[in-house]
Motif scaffolding. Structure first.
Motif, PDB file in Angstrom:
ATOM      1  N   SER B  52      -3.741   3.205   0.799  1.00 18.06           N
ATOM      2  CA  SER B  52      -4.156   1.810   0.646  1.00 18.06           C
ATOM      3  C   SER B  52      -2.925   0.933   0.451  1.00 18.06           C
ATOM      4  CB  SER B  52      -5.101   1.704  -0.557  1.00 18.06           C
ATOM      5  OG  SER B  52      -5.590   0.404  -0.641  1.00 18.06           O
ATOM      6  N   GLY B  53      -2.888  -0.174   1.150  1.00 11.23           N
ATOM      7  CA  GLY B  53      -1.759  -1.094   1.015  1.00 11.23           C
ATOM      8  C   GLY B  53      -0.576  -0.741   1.896  1.00 11.23           C
ATOM      9  N   LYS B  56      -2.001  -1.002   7.278  1.00 11.92           N
ATOM     10  CA  LYS B  56      -2.822  -0.644   8.436  1.00 11.92           C
ATOM     11  C   LYS B  56      -3.583  -1.855   8.987  1.00 11.92           C
ATOM     12  CE  LYS B  56      -5.264   2.279   6.011  1.00 11.92           C
ATOM     13  NZ  LYS B  56      -4.698   2.151   4.655  1.00 11.92           N
ATOM     14  N   SER B  57      -4.292  -2.546   8.097  1.00 13.11           N
ATOM     15  CA  SER B  57      -5.084  -3.699   8.545  1.00 13.11           C
ATOM     16  C   SER B  57      -4.178  -4.788   9.099  1.00 13.11           C
ATOM     17  CB  SER B  57      -5.912  -4.257   7.385  1.00 13.11           C
ATOM     18  OG  SER B  57      -6.834  -3.297   6.955  1.00 13.11           O
ATOM     19  N   THR B  58      -3.050  -4.993   8.417  1.00 11.50           N
ATOM     20  CA  THR B  58      -2.113  -6.022   8.861  1.00 11.50           C
ATOM     21  C   THR B  58      -1.668  -5.738  10.297  1.00 11.50           C
ATOM     22  OG1 THR B  58      -1.368  -6.235   6.580  1.00 11.50           O
ATOM     23  CG2 THR B  58       0.045  -7.185   8.272  1.00 11.50           C
TER      24      THR B  58
HETATM   25  N1  LIG Z   1      -3.238 -12.390   2.398  1.00  6.49           N
HETATM   26  C1  LIG Z   1      -2.401 -11.600   1.723  1.00  6.49           C
HETATM   27  N2  LIG Z   1      -1.621 -12.124   0.757  1.00  6.49           N
HETATM   28  C2  LIG Z   1      -0.765 -11.356   0.080  1.00  6.49           C
HETATM   29  N3  LIG Z   1      -0.607 -10.058   0.283  1.00  6.49           N
HETATM   30  C3  LIG Z   1      -1.367  -9.469   1.226  1.00  6.49           C
HETATM   31  C4  LIG Z   1      -2.295 -10.217   1.995  1.00  6.49           C
HETATM   32  N4  LIG Z   1      -2.904  -9.373   2.871  1.00  6.49           N
HETATM   33  C5  LIG Z   1      -2.359  -8.170   2.641  1.00  6.49           C
HETATM   34  N5  LIG Z   1      -1.451  -8.220   1.666  1.00  6.49           N
HETATM   35  C6  LIG Z   1      -0.637  -7.132   1.171  1.00  6.49           C
HETATM   36  O1  LIG Z   1      -0.039  -6.495   2.282  1.00  6.49           O
HETATM   37  C7  LIG Z   1      -0.026  -5.094   2.091  1.00  6.49           C
HETATM   38  C8  LIG Z   1      -0.694  -4.409   3.260  1.00  6.49           C
HETATM   39  O2  LIG Z   1      -2.054  -4.796   3.279  1.00  6.49           O
HETATM   40  P1  LIG Z   1      -3.108  -4.195   4.269  1.00  6.49           P
HETATM   41  O3  LIG Z   1      -4.363  -4.870   4.060  1.00  6.49           O
HETATM   42  O4  LIG Z   1      -2.529  -4.194   5.629  1.00  6.49           O
HETATM   43  O5  LIG Z   1      -3.209  -2.701   3.735  1.00  6.49           O
HETATM   44  P2  LIG Z   1      -4.161  -1.544   4.234  1.00  6.49           P
HETATM   45  O6  LIG Z   1      -3.286  -0.427   4.647  1.00  6.49           O
HETATM   46  O7  LIG Z   1      -5.123  -2.068   5.221  1.00  6.49           O
HETATM   47  O8  LIG Z   1      -4.894  -1.174   2.885  1.00  6.49           O
HETATM   48  P3  LIG Z   1      -6.400  -0.681   2.698  1.00  6.49           P
HETATM   49  O9  LIG Z   1      -6.448   0.715   3.150  1.00  6.49           O
HETATM   50  O10 LIG Z   1      -6.625  -0.799   1.225  1.00  6.49           O
HETATM   51  O11 LIG Z   1      -7.278  -1.589   3.488  1.00  6.49           O
HETATM   52  C9  LIG Z   1      -0.731  -4.834   0.777  1.00  6.49           C
HETATM   53  O12 LIG Z   1       0.250  -4.636  -0.227  1.00  6.49           O
HETATM   54  C10 LIG Z   1      -1.499  -6.080   0.511  1.00  6.49           C
HETATM   55  O13 LIG Z   1      -1.590  -6.309  -0.852  1.00  6.49           O
END
Ligand SMILES: Nc1ncnc2c1ncn2[C@@H]1O[C@H](COP(=O)(O)OP(=O)(O)OP(=O)(O)O)[C@@H](O)[C@H]1O
Ligand SMILES: [Mg+2]
Lengths: 305, 239
Positions: B52-53, B56-58
């Motif tokens: 998590s974090g 991936k989503s980004t």
């Molecule tokens: N709008 C935002 N403002 C500030 N930080 C953000 C924002 N969106 C994402 N982040 C940060 O960017 C990092 C990557 O986020 P992301 O959502 O891509 O993670 P992820 O791998 O999809 O996690 P998960 O498995 O929990 O969905 C994280 O540390 C998150 O806190």
């Protein structure tokens, strides 16, 4: 049946009513209607019958169960025997707002009869004179001028001027109502605007989903505005319908309480149309404001990311 | 079934070149992506996994023109999509990219059929053609009998299949899904995985972000992310 009317203060106040046919009563505005059998005006030279005729309010007739042709006793002083009179006519009150709250009874007597009965030979405060309908306004004006030229201690006025004078209060009340209406409209407009904005805020997710699915800002904004407009029009339509039912209830209630044909609450098609179009405009404005805020925000932000 | 499109000729459909994405959160800066490069070939079925974090989503948002990188480039069908205007990005999502999320994000007041028809209407498809294709897509995802039902009348798994059908509305070249089984139980999730595999078998390029081990296993290529970087890629191009 026999009935005794006691002398009450208001009887003395009524001394001006000259009992006559509808044409004479017509000089007053608005018109009271004589129902039942109107009496023949007492023409000069005609000898008054020994038992005099009177006209009474429809209300007394209803409340006391009196009908035209009944004989009553009438007296100026409470506790005195008085004299017999015959009910010649019933009078229905006109829809006059200044009369509405008055619940007293009225009895109309021939002037000479009233003067004799109250022992107030010279006391006539006011009386009305009718002109025939075929006499135009100019005839009335010249008559007034003629009367006022020779008058001593009194003045003659056209009933139309008296009506204008006595309706001043109602003009003020009317303006007051308009002010209340205006304030209500502005207040509810602000309220509506807030509700619509809130409603649209609830749509953040939906808007984000649409934007992510590739719907343009324009499409999303137009759909938000259209929805707000439809909600506003439906809402005000329902509101107007409820208002219309409410006016029916209000009028039925107060017309019964005050026994008057007067209309208390009024919802005209114009007012309904105004309400609906105003809320349509407000709906569109609120929808546009909300839509503008929503479509400027990136969809991911709308989803709370 | 003719719903998905795309061919499997091995040329990259999508490339990310050293993309970076930062988020300013008050005083601190979060480096969500610290320089990611990846190429997705036509017809691939790719799972992106990681803690998590890890970003991936980004990354998925950058690949789908939902978000723009601070540095680096994203090339989709030979076109740089990293500096698009809002209108251009919206149009790209409408016609070329299908997005599916953990939450289904269906319009609650519309039927399944209408939800699927919505992007087609935006694309200017004639009403009869819209209806025919939406019905076909709903049959494809196994909801041919439920076209008139609203989202509230459907289970989570069924709603997610409507969301997949909607993502396919305008015959996209790419399907991006962010934890599509996240809200589904194991059995329903398995059915959805089967659906995605079938779509891929029919030629659609699919990139999924997932925590779901079963889903990751079903992918032919798994990209693992950590702290905003790709740390493992089972199917990177030899080049
Ligand atoms: N709008 C935002 N403002 C500030 N930080 C953000 C924002 N969106 C994402 N982040 C940060 O960017 C990092 C990557 O986020 P992301 O959502 O891509 O993670 P992820 O791998 O999809 O996690 P998960 O498995 O929990 O969905 C994280 O540390 C998150 O806190
Ligand atoms: Mg995520």
């Amino acid at each position: 049946m026999r009935l005794r009317f006691l002398r009450a203060p208001h009887v003395a106040l009524l001394c001006c009513s000259l009992l006559a046919g509808p044409s004479l009563l017509g000089a007053q505005t608005p018109r009271d209607t004589v129902i039942g059998t109107p009496t023949v005006p007492l023409a000069p030279g005609r000898v008054a019958p020994s038992v005099r005729g009177i006209a009474i309010d429809e209300r007394i007739a209803q409340d006391a169960g009196v009908r035209v042709g009944d004989t009553l006793r009438i007296a100026a002083e409470a506790g005195t025997t008085g004299e017999p009179v015959v009910v010649d006519a019933l009078v229905r009150r006109s829809a006059d707002p200044s009369e509405v709250a008055r619940s007293e009874y009225r009895v109309r007597l021939h002037l000479d009869h009233l003067q004799r009965l109250t022992n107030a030979i010279d006391r006539v405060d006011r009386f009305a004179v009718a002109v025939r309908p075929e006499a135009g306004p100019s005839a009335v004006d010249s008559l007034l001028a003629g009367v006022n030229h020779v008058a001593f201690g009194f003045r003659a006025h056209a009933s139309r001027d008296v009506a204008v004078e006595s309706s001043r209060t109602f003009q003020v009340v009317d303006r007051f109502h308009r002010a209340i209406g205006g304030i209500t409209i502005v207040a509810s407009a602000v309220f509506l605007l807030c509700i619509l904005l809130l409603k649209v805020e609830e749509r953040r997710r939906a808007v984000a989903a649409l934007r992510l699915a590739g719907l343009s800002r324009r499409t999303v904004a137009l759909s938000v505005i259209a929805e707000a407009a439809v909600v506003a029009v439906l809402g005000s339509g329902v509101g107007a319908a409820i208002g219309w039912v409410a006016t029916l209830a209000v009028n039925a209630h107060y017309q019964r309480v005050f026994r008057t044909p007067l209309t208390f609450a009024l919802l005209t098609p114009r007012i309904a149309l105004f309400a609906v179009s105003l809320s349509l405009v407000l709906g569109i404005v609120a929808g546009a404001l909300a839509a503008w805020r929503l479509v400027r925000t990136p969809p991911l932000t709308l989803l709370g990311r | 079934m003719t719903a998905p499109t795309g061919n499997r000729d091995g040329t990259p459909l999508l490339e990310a070149h050293d993309v970076q994405r930062r988020y300013e959160a008050g005083e601190s800066t979060v480096h969500a992506l610290r320089g990611v490069s990846v190429a997705i070939r036509r017809g691939e079925f790719v799972a992106i996994v990681g803690a998590s974090g890890s970003g991936k989503s980004t990354l998925l948002h950058l690949l789908g023109a939902v978000d723009a990188p601070d540095a680096g480039r994203v090339i989709f069908e030979g076109r740089d999509i990293s500096r698009l205007s809002d209108a251009e990005a919206t149009r790209l999502r409408l016609l070329r990219v299908g997005l599916v999320f953990q939450r289904f994000y269906l319009m609650p007041t519309l039927s399944a059929l209408e939800n699927v028809m919505l992007p087609m209407a935006e694309a200017g498809l004639a009403p009869a053609a819209r209806r025919a294709r939406a019905e076909e897509l709903l049959r494809y995802v196994g909801l041919g009998e439920r076209t008139g039902h609203r989202p509230t009348q459907l289970s989570g798994g069924e709603q997610q299949r409507v969301a997949v059908a909607r993502a396919l509305a305008n015959e996209p070249a790419l399907l991006l899904a962010d934890e599509p089984t996240g809200e589904l139980d194991a059995a329903t999730g398995a059915a959805l995985i089967a659906l995605l595999q079938r779509l891929n078998a029919d030629g659609l390029t699919c990139v999924l972000v997932t925590h779901d081990a079963a889903l990751a296993q079903s992918a032919q290529r798994v990209i693992t992310m950590k702290d905003g970087r790709i740390v493992q890629d089972t199917g990177a191009s030899p080049s």
